[in-house]
Design a protein around this motif. Sequence first.
Motif, PDB file in Angstrom:
ATOM      1  N   VAL A 117       0.845  -1.203   0.000  1.00 39.93           N
ATOM      2  CA  VAL A 117       0.000   0.000   0.000  1.00 39.93           C
ATOM      3  C   VAL A 117       0.879   1.251   0.000  1.00 39.93           C
ATOM      4  CG1 VAL A 117      -1.666   1.341   1.365  1.00 39.93           C
ATOM      5  CG2 VAL A 117      -1.887  -1.150   1.234  1.00 39.93           C
ATOM      6  N   LEU A 118       0.513   2.227  -0.845  1.00 38.80           N
ATOM      7  CA  LEU A 118       1.129   3.558  -0.790  1.00 38.80           C
ATOM      8  C   LEU A 118       0.051   4.567  -0.426  1.00 38.80           C
ATOM      9  CD1 LEU A 118       3.394   5.670  -1.324  1.00 38.80           C
ATOM     10  CD2 LEU A 118       2.548   5.780  -3.689  1.00 38.80           C
ATOM     11  N   ASP A 119       0.284   5.363   0.625  1.00 35.37           N
ATOM     12  CA  ASP A 119      -0.626   6.465   0.969  1.00 35.37           C
ATOM     13  C   ASP A 119       0.060   7.774   0.605  1.00 35.37           C
ATOM     14  OD1 ASP A 119      -2.844   7.845   1.925  1.00 35.37           O
ATOM     15  OD2 ASP A 119      -2.010   7.991   3.954  1.00 35.37           O
ATOM     16  N   VAL A 120      -0.485   8.447  -0.408  1.00 38.63           N
ATOM     17  CA  VAL A 120       0.095   9.706  -0.896  1.00 38.63           C
ATOM     18  C   VAL A 120      -0.531  10.861  -0.108  1.00 38.63           C
ATOM     19  CG1 VAL A 120       0.300  11.214  -2.902  1.00 38.63           C
ATOM     20  CG2 VAL A 120       0.475   8.728  -3.182  1.00 38.63           C
ATOM     21  N   GLY A 121       0.311  11.691   0.517  1.00 36.73           N
ATOM     22  CA  GLY A 121      -0.196  12.749   1.400  1.00 36.73           C
ATOM     23  C   GLY A 121      -0.612  12.137   2.719  1.00 36.73           C
ATOM     24  N   VAL A 123      -5.820  10.596   0.041  1.00 35.59           N
ATOM     25  CA  VAL A 123      -6.945  11.078   0.842  1.00 35.59           C
ATOM     26  C   VAL A 123      -6.805  12.583   1.058  1.00 35.59           C
ATOM     27  CG1 VAL A 123      -8.104  10.893   3.085  1.00 35.59           C
ATOM     28  CG2 VAL A 123      -7.235   8.833   1.957  1.00 35.59           C
ATOM     29  N   ASN A 124      -7.653  13.343   0.396  1.00 37.84           N
ATOM     30  CA  ASN A 124      -7.715  14.800   0.590  1.00 37.84           C
ATOM     31  C   ASN A 124      -6.394  15.481   0.250  1.00 37.84           C
ATOM     32  OD1 ASN A 124     -10.232  14.115   1.483  1.00 37.84           O
ATOM     33  ND2 ASN A 124      -9.726  14.270   3.646  1.00 37.84           N
ATOM     34  N   ASP A 142       4.721  12.138   1.904  1.00 39.04           N
ATOM     35  CA  ASP A 142       4.150  13.465   2.174  1.00 39.04           C
ATOM     36  C   ASP A 142       5.209  14.521   1.891  1.00 39.04           C
ATOM     37  OD1 ASP A 142       1.419  14.265   3.900  1.00 39.04           O
ATOM     38  OD2 ASP A 142       2.972  15.814   3.937  1.00 39.04           O
ATOM     39  N   ALA A 143       4.747  15.766   1.715  1.00 39.32           N
ATOM     40  CA  ALA A 143       5.668  16.879   1.485  1.00 39.32           C
ATOM     41  C   ALA A 143       6.157  17.507   2.786  1.00 39.32           C
ATOM     42  CB  ALA A 143       4.971  17.946   0.634  1.00 39.32           C
ATOM     43  N   THR A 157       6.953   2.532   6.194  1.00 41.90           N
ATOM     44  CA  THR A 157       8.099   3.300   5.701  1.00 41.90           C
ATOM     45  C   THR A 157       7.588   4.654   5.239  1.00 41.90           C
ATOM     46  OG1 THR A 157       9.053   1.252   4.885  1.00 41.90           O
ATOM     47  CG2 THR A 157       9.950   3.288   3.971  1.00 41.90           C
ATOM     48  N   PHE A 158       8.297   5.728   5.566  1.00 45.27           N
ATOM     49  CA  PHE A 158       7.831   7.065   5.189  1.00 45.27           C
ATOM     50  C   PHE A 158       8.875   7.786   4.349  1.00 45.27           C
ATOM     51  CE2 PHE A 158       5.322   5.916   8.864  1.00 45.27           C
ATOM     52  CZ  PHE A 158       4.038   6.228   8.410  1.00 45.27           C
ATOM     53  N   THR A 159       8.405   8.432   3.278  1.00 45.76           N
ATOM     54  CA  THR A 159       9.270   9.089   2.308  1.00 45.76           C
ATOM     55  C   THR A 159       8.789  10.511   2.074  1.00 45.76           C
ATOM     56  OG1 THR A 159       9.573   6.969   1.199  1.00 45.76           O
ATOM     57  CG2 THR A 159      10.141   8.924  -0.072  1.00 45.76           C
ATOM     58  N   GLU A 160       9.728  11.456   2.047  1.00 42.94           N
ATOM     59  CA  GLU A 160       9.365  12.833   1.714  1.00 42.94           C
ATOM     60  C   GLU A 160       9.360  12.982   0.196  1.00 42.94           C
ATOM     61  OE1 GLU A 160      11.515  15.810   3.967  1.00 42.94           O
ATOM     62  OE2 GLU A 160      11.039  17.319   2.452  1.00 42.94           O
ATOM     63  N   GLY A 161       8.331  13.613  -0.346  1.00 44.91           N
ATOM     64  CA  GLY A 161       8.284  13.781  -1.790  1.00 44.91           C
ATOM     65  C   GLY A 161       7.057  14.541  -2.229  1.00 44.91           C
TER      66      GLY A 161
END
Length: 258
Positions: A44-48, A108-109, A69-70, A86-90
């Motif tokens: 799973v990738l959660d964008v934002g 999501v939003n 997330d940014a 795992t968390f990535t800035e982008g």
Amino acid sequence: VSRATQGELWSVDPAGWAARTEALDRPLLEAVLARLAAGPGDRVLDVGCGTGLLCALAARRGAEVTGLDAAPGLLAHARASVPAATFTEGDLEALPFADGAFTAVTAVNVLPYADDRRRAAAELARVTRAGGRVVATVGASPDEQESAALIDPLAPPADVPDWERGPDLREPGVLAALLAGAGLDVVDDGEIAFAHEHADVDRAIAAQLPAGPVEAAVRHSGRAAVEAALRTFFIPRARPDGSVRQPVAYRTVVASKR
Ligand SMILES: C[S@@+](CC[C@H](N)C(=O)[O-])C[C@H]1O[C@@H](n2cnc3c(N)ncnc32)[C@H](O)[C@@H]1O
């Protein structure tokens, strides 16, 4: 709405966002994961991803989870509180992942924050494996539009989502058309509605302050002006005992990749 500016605005109060704001949307995040049917074997990738609540819930369902997330402040909080993911800035418009890297992708939003939403939608589709699913949501309640109409004019226009730049994502069919335009097959276009409950008006206001657009308004127009605008919004929604019910509704589109 630049990634660097948003990353900074959204990093103002990660602990407050996690405790007071993200938690209010837990029913939405649970419903998104149910629609995604995410479980063991899924990537799973959660964008934002914010402070990572959806990631935590997806990991609990047995999926392997990545959040992007940014906002460095939100990500630091997410890394500390959700070690299973795992968390990535982008940037949602240039996802730092290979084609087809994920079986299930959520946004999501977050799409309203894209400068180029078609590019963002294309990125969601690109990183999804053939046969995988995408779920995207945008806040679409009349109440949310009313509060945005009070707060957004207090912020610099470049720092808040520009709903008028293209077809309004809050309108039925627009988010679905965006995902279809990215080559995804739309499976469902619906709405998830519930209410945010606040103990009183002060706590309702406190729950709004960690959000990027509200912080942008505070920096531009001062905290007093923003709190006054929020008070105008919440006072008519208070019950006789002082508690506040804030109806919310999220347009939610489920799509699959051929
Ligand atoms: C309304 S919040 C939603 C957070 C989370 N998905 C939730 O539902 O609680 C919007 C999120 O988008 C992130 N964001 C804004 N612009 C972004 C960009 N260009 N790339 C990636 N994330 C971005 C913000 O940092 C913030 O975490």
